[in-house]
Design a protein around this motif. Structure first.
Motif, PDB file in Angstrom:
ATOM      1  N   PRO A   4      43.118  51.343  49.683  1.00 27.09           N
ATOM      2  CA  PRO A   4      44.307  50.780  48.813  1.00 27.09           C
ATOM      3  C   PRO A   4      43.624  49.876  47.756  1.00 27.09           C
ATOM      4  O   PRO A   4      42.607  49.328  48.088  1.00 27.09           O
ATOM      5  CB  PRO A   4      45.200  49.923  49.920  1.00 27.09           C
ATOM      6  CG  PRO A   4      44.219  49.810  50.870  1.00 27.09           C
ATOM      7  CD  PRO A   4      43.374  50.725  51.234  1.00 27.09           C
ATOM      8  N   LYS A   5      44.370  49.667  46.630  1.00 28.45           N
ATOM      9  CA  LYS A   5      43.725  48.925  45.400  1.00 28.45           C
ATOM     10  C   LYS A   5      44.017  47.415  46.036  1.00 28.45           C
ATOM     11  O   LYS A   5      44.966  47.040  46.612  1.00 28.45           O
ATOM     12  CB  LYS A   5      44.499  49.100  44.341  1.00 28.45           C
ATOM     13  CG  LYS A   5      44.538  50.317  43.584  1.00 28.45           C
ATOM     14  CD  LYS A   5      45.100  50.512  42.277  1.00 28.45           C
ATOM     15  CE  LYS A   5      44.540  51.532  41.415  1.00 28.45           C
ATOM     16  NZ  LYS A   5      45.205  51.458  39.909  1.00 28.45           N
ATOM     17  N   PRO A   6      42.872  46.707  45.567  1.00 30.38           N
ATOM     18  CA  PRO A   6      42.889  45.244  45.816  1.00 30.38           C
ATOM     19  C   PRO A   6      44.004  44.645  45.168  1.00 30.38           C
ATOM     20  O   PRO A   6      44.361  44.785  43.971  1.00 30.38           O
ATOM     21  CB  PRO A   6      41.520  44.798  45.667  1.00 30.38           C
ATOM     22  CG  PRO A   6      40.874  45.538  44.632  1.00 30.38           C
ATOM     23  CD  PRO A   6      41.691  47.047  45.085  1.00 30.38           C
ATOM     24  N   MET A   7      44.593  43.416  45.688  1.00 25.86           N
ATOM     25  CA  MET A   7      45.568  42.681  44.902  1.00 25.86           C
ATOM     26  C   MET A   7      44.888  41.890  43.762  1.00 25.86           C
ATOM     27  O   MET A   7      44.171  40.900  44.151  1.00 25.86           O
ATOM     28  CB  MET A   7      46.937  42.122  45.824  1.00 25.86           C
ATOM     29  CG  MET A   7      47.461  41.224  45.176  1.00 25.86           C
ATOM     30  SD  MET A   7      48.498  40.396  46.440  1.00 25.86           S
ATOM     31  CE  MET A   7      49.299  38.906  45.272  1.00 25.86           C
ATOM     32  N   MET A   8      44.915  41.857  42.660  1.00 24.86           N
ATOM     33  CA  MET A   8      44.381  41.309  41.630  1.00 24.86           C
ATOM     34  C   MET A   8      45.324  40.086  40.836  1.00 24.86           C
ATOM     35  O   MET A   8      44.816  39.068  40.806  1.00 24.86           O
ATOM     36  CB  MET A   8      43.860  41.830  40.707  1.00 24.86           C
ATOM     37  CG  MET A   8      42.671  42.999  41.284  1.00 24.86           C
ATOM     38  SD  MET A   8      41.223  42.010  42.287  1.00 24.86           S
ATOM     39  CE  MET A   8      40.181  41.502  41.042  1.00 24.86           C
ATOM     40  N   ARG A   9      46.359  40.872  40.539  1.00 27.60           N
ATOM     41  CA  ARG A   9      47.235  39.875  39.749  1.00 27.60           C
ATOM     42  C   ARG A   9      48.110  38.988  40.931  1.00 27.60           C
ATOM     43  O   ARG A   9      48.718  39.293  41.677  1.00 27.60           O
ATOM     44  CB  ARG A   9      48.423  40.877  39.080  1.00 27.60           C
ATOM     45  CG  ARG A   9      49.350  40.063  38.200  1.00 27.60           C
ATOM     46  CD  ARG A   9      50.421  41.204  37.545  1.00 27.60           C
ATOM     47  NE  ARG A   9      49.072  42.173  36.716  1.00 27.60           N
ATOM     48  CZ  ARG A   9      49.210  41.950  35.316  1.00 27.60           C
ATOM     49  NH1 ARG A   9      49.824  41.088  34.779  1.00 27.60           N
ATOM     50  NH2 ARG A   9      48.298  42.914  34.904  1.00 27.60           N
ATOM     51  N   GLY A  10      48.134  37.610  40.513  1.00 28.08           N
ATOM     52  CA  GLY A  10      48.901  36.697  41.202  1.00 28.08           C
ATOM     53  C   GLY A  10      48.285  36.065  42.691  1.00 28.08           C
ATOM     54  O   GLY A  10      48.668  35.725  43.369  1.00 28.08           O
TER      55      GLY A  10
END
Length: 76
Positions: A4-10
């Motif tokens: 899964p894509k890493p959470m970058m925004r926020g």
């Protein structure tokens, strides 16, 4: 299967919502514990010491011992 894509925004805001209050609580707890475990006993010890401290008697004892160069002992 892909990762899964890493959470970058926020990410910073999300982590600060938890860590900032925890930091404030821990620093407040450290300040209170220092006050009551270090500062108050130290103040109490100083007050107890100065209740029975006689500065003139201490000065005369040091003068007789020759600690001061500019003050002669009373016997001279």
């Amino acid at each position: 299967m892909s990762l899964p894509k890493p959470m970058m925004r926020g990410l910073l805001a999300k982590r600060l919502r938890f860590h900032l209050p925890v930091a404030f609580v821990l620093s407040f707890a450290a300040a209170i514990s220092y006050k009551y475990m270090v500062s108050e006993p130290r103040k109490k010890a100083y007050a107890e010491f100065f209740k029975q401290y006689d500065a003139v008697k201490e000065f005369n004892a040091m003068r007789e011992a020759g600690v001061f160069e500019s003050v002669r002992p009373s016997g001279e």
